[in-house]
Design an enzyme around this catalytic site. Structure first.
Site, short mmCIF file in Angstrom:
data_model
loop_
_atom_site.label_atom_id
_atom_site.label_comp_id
_atom_site.label_asym_id
_atom_site.label_seq_id
_atom_site.Cartn_x
_atom_site.Cartn_y
_atom_site.Cartn_z
N ASP A 11 1.00 -1.24 0.00
CA ASP A 11 -0.06 -0.05 0.16
C ASP A 11 0.96 1.18 0.12
O ASP A 11 0.46 2.49 0.61
CB ASP A 11 -0.87 -0.02 1.28
CG ASP A 11 -1.78 -1.16 1.46
OD1 ASP A 11 -2.48 -1.61 0.43
OD2 ASP A 11 -1.77 -1.86 2.49
N LYS A 14 2.43 2.30 -5.30
CA LYS A 14 3.17 2.06 -6.46
C LYS A 14 2.40 2.32 -7.73
O LYS A 14 3.16 2.72 -8.67
CB LYS A 14 3.55 0.50 -6.27
CG LYS A 14 4.39 0.18 -5.10
CD LYS A 14 4.58 -1.45 -5.02
CE LYS A 14 3.53 -2.13 -4.83
NZ LYS A 14 2.90 -1.80 -3.20
N GLY A 15 0.98 2.09 -7.84
CA GLY A 15 0.28 2.66 -8.75
C GLY A 15 0.80 3.79 -9.46
O GLY A 15 0.82 4.00 -10.50
N GLY A 38 -3.95 -3.90 -4.81
CA GLY A 38 -4.81 -2.79 -5.41
C GLY A 38 -4.13 -1.52 -5.67
O GLY A 38 -3.71 -0.86 -4.81
N HIS A 39 -3.68 -1.37 -6.78
CA HIS A 39 -2.87 -0.09 -7.35
C HIS A 39 -3.86 0.90 -7.75
O HIS A 39 -4.49 0.98 -8.88
CB HIS A 39 -1.99 -0.73 -8.48
CG HIS A 39 -0.84 -1.55 -8.03
ND1 HIS A 39 0.03 -2.04 -8.90
CD2 HIS A 39 -0.67 -2.23 -6.70
CE1 HIS A 39 0.73 -2.89 -8.22
NE2 HIS A 39 0.30 -3.00 -6.90
N GLN A 220 2.12 -5.83 -3.49
CA GLN A 220 2.36 -5.95 -1.99
C GLN A 220 3.44 -5.10 -1.76
O GLN A 220 4.12 -4.28 -2.25
CB GLN A 220 2.50 -7.25 -1.41
CG GLN A 220 0.93 -8.22 -1.57
CD GLN A 220 0.79 -8.61 -3.19
OE1 GLN A 220 1.37 -9.09 -3.69
NE2 GLN A 220 -0.42 -8.31 -3.47
N ALA A 295 -7.53 -0.76 -0.75
CA ALA A 295 -8.24 -0.47 -2.28
C ALA A 295 -8.55 -1.70 -2.46
O ALA A 295 -9.59 -1.68 -3.35
CB ALA A 295 -6.94 0.09 -3.16
N ARG A 301 -6.30 0.45 7.41
CA ARG A 301 -4.99 0.04 7.73
C ARG A 301 -4.48 0.51 9.08
O ARG A 301 -4.80 1.32 9.57
CB ARG A 301 -3.98 0.64 6.75
CG ARG A 301 -4.53 0.29 5.31
CD ARG A 301 -3.74 1.03 4.12
NE ARG A 301 -4.04 0.62 2.67
CZ ARG A 301 -4.25 1.51 1.67
NH1 ARG A 301 -3.98 2.64 2.04
NH2 ARG A 301 -4.76 1.00 0.59
N ASP A 329 2.39 14.54 2.38
CA ASP A 329 1.25 15.63 2.98
C ASP A 329 0.48 15.23 4.13
O ASP A 329 -0.09 15.94 4.79
CB ASP A 329 0.32 15.62 1.87
CG ASP A 329 -0.27 14.34 0.95
OD1 ASP A 329 0.57 13.70 0.84
OD2 ASP A 329 -1.49 14.15 1.28
#
Length: 425
Positions: A11, A14-15, A38-39, A220, A295, A301, A329
């Site tokens: 998480d 990466k996407g 989940g990207h 992952q 995602a 999380r 941020d």
């Protein structure tokens, strides 16, 4: 070939980074994992979540390859493609699937649920997507692969494996309706046949020989690697750089840059050790500000401060050459920030090594406190304009990790990304 992977418990974002870097590459190839990934990518005000399709799919001039190290659920794959159709993306034009990719069957998902339920309080936090049982069959040399769907004997092979699965399920207290999901599965198999099913290792090596620039995309995170993660609270594949070689059929001497992605703090989904996890108001604020919900599953999380012993460990085993820091941020809400620099072990020893005992022993994080910037930074578009406290935080991390941080992400959108230190690749 360059490799991009997560350095924490997944998480990491990466996407977004694959999508951001994609214009520099001719090919994006996914090398392991399955729909448990989940990207998330966000641009033009629209959020997209990919599970199995490589994150370069939104660029029309980029070849996307699903490699042999992936486990593919045809039903989820079909839904992913259909979700992209409404954006006028011609997925078939530039998506290729290795014939050696393992197939997730409906009974793999049933087995996953049965195994997890049987663990009781010791659940590992599986996404219940059938990932573990599919890799289990792969190692047991009885799994089905994408290339098998082109065979006239596919249904016979399918029935033979399903019989084995049903025999195992008979020993568990579980209810299911296999017929209800099988029709959807075989419909998705016919859909999958309409794509380019290829000898993936030849395709990717041919692209390398032609001088194409390739980005290998992991799923992952490194701390979930089947060998080097917090076992048994891990995924079932090699999420590290070595997995890119075995998951695509590329020789190690073709590896160039290794991009390691990490959050400015830490998160983890599911069970397993998490030394810097926060159970107080700071953790709750971090979760809310970072929208820390899976995602793939929507699960909340677990959140905590950044863990440098764990990061040093994953940088080492991956051979990371460049670091990308995500979600800086989110830390804007804090007046002070903590960094775990060492672990205090049960015997009183203080160490910066990620130990084997991390699963079974209580490990106390040793923190260093740094000043926060406590102002919004999501609209800043150049490094020099960042608050001095954030620059100091980045400098501190670089000094500790001995690797340059070349991207700082300040939000989910493509545009909220700051590059520094010149050209990336």
């Amino acid at each position: 070939m360059d490799v991009l992977l997560g350095l924490q418990w997944g998480d990491e974002g990466k996407g977004k980074i694959v999508d951001f870097l994609a214009p520099k590459y001719n090919v994006v190839a996914r090398f392991q994992g399955g729909p448990n990934a989940g990207h998330t990518l966000e641009f033009d005000g629209i959020k997209h979540v990919l599970h199995q399709i490589p994150s370069g799919i939104f660029r029309n001039d980029i070849i996307n390859i699903i490699g042999n190290g992936v486990v593919l659920d045809p039903v989820i794959f079909k839904k992913e493609v259909e979700a992209l159709d409404k954006y006028n993306i011609d997925v078939r034009a530039n998506l290729f699937v290795s014939k050696k990719t393992q197939l997730i069957l409906p009974t793999h998902r049933l087995l996953d649920a049965a195994y997890e339920e049987a663990k009781g309080k010791k659940k590992i936090g599986s996404t219940l997507k059938g990932i573990g049982p599919t890799y289990q069959d792969k190692v047991a040399r009885q799994g089905l692969r994408v290339g098998d769907i082109l065979s006239e004997s596919f249904k016979k092979k399918y029935n033979k494996l399903v019989e084995k699965h049903l025999e195992i399920l008979s020993h568990y207290n579980t209810e299911y309706n296999l017929e209800a999901v099988e029709s959807e599965f075989f419909n998705a198999i016919e859909f999958l046949k309409t794509f380019d099913l290829i000898e993936g290792e030849y395709k990717i090596n041919s692209e390398l020989s032609a001088g194409s620039k390739i980005l290998a995309e992991g799923a992952q995170g490194s701390l979930l690697d089947i060998d080097f993660g917090s076992y048994p609270y891990v995924t079932s594949s090699n999420t590290t750089t070595s997995g890119a070689c075995s998951g695509l059929g590329v020789a190690p001497n073709n590896i160039g840059e290794v991009y390691g992605i990490f959050k400015a703090y830490c998160t983890r989904v599911g069970g397993g050790p998490f030394p810097t996890e926060l159970f107080d108001e700071d953790g709750a604020r971090m979760q809310k500000e970072g929208n820390e919900f899976g995602a793939t599953t929507g699960r909340p999380r677990r959140c905590g401060w950044i863990d440098l012993p764990a990061l040093k460990y994953t940088i080492m085993i991956n051979g990371v050459t460049q670091l990308f820091m995500m979600k800086a941020d989110v830390l804007s809400i804090f007046k002070t920030i903590k960094v775990c620099t060492h672990y205090k072990l049960p015997d009183g020893t203080v160490s910066d090594i990620f130990p084997y005992e991390i699963v079974d022993q209580e490990i106390e994080p040793v923190y260093k406190e740094l000043p926060g910037w406590n102002i919004a930074i999501d609209k800043i578009d150049e490094f020099d304009a960042l608050p001095e406290e954030l620059k100091s935080y980045i400098q501190f991390l670089e000094n500790e990790l001995k690797v340059p941080i070349n991207i700082i992400s300040l939000g989910p959108d493509r545009t909220q990304t700051i590059m520094r230190n010149g050209v990336l690749a």
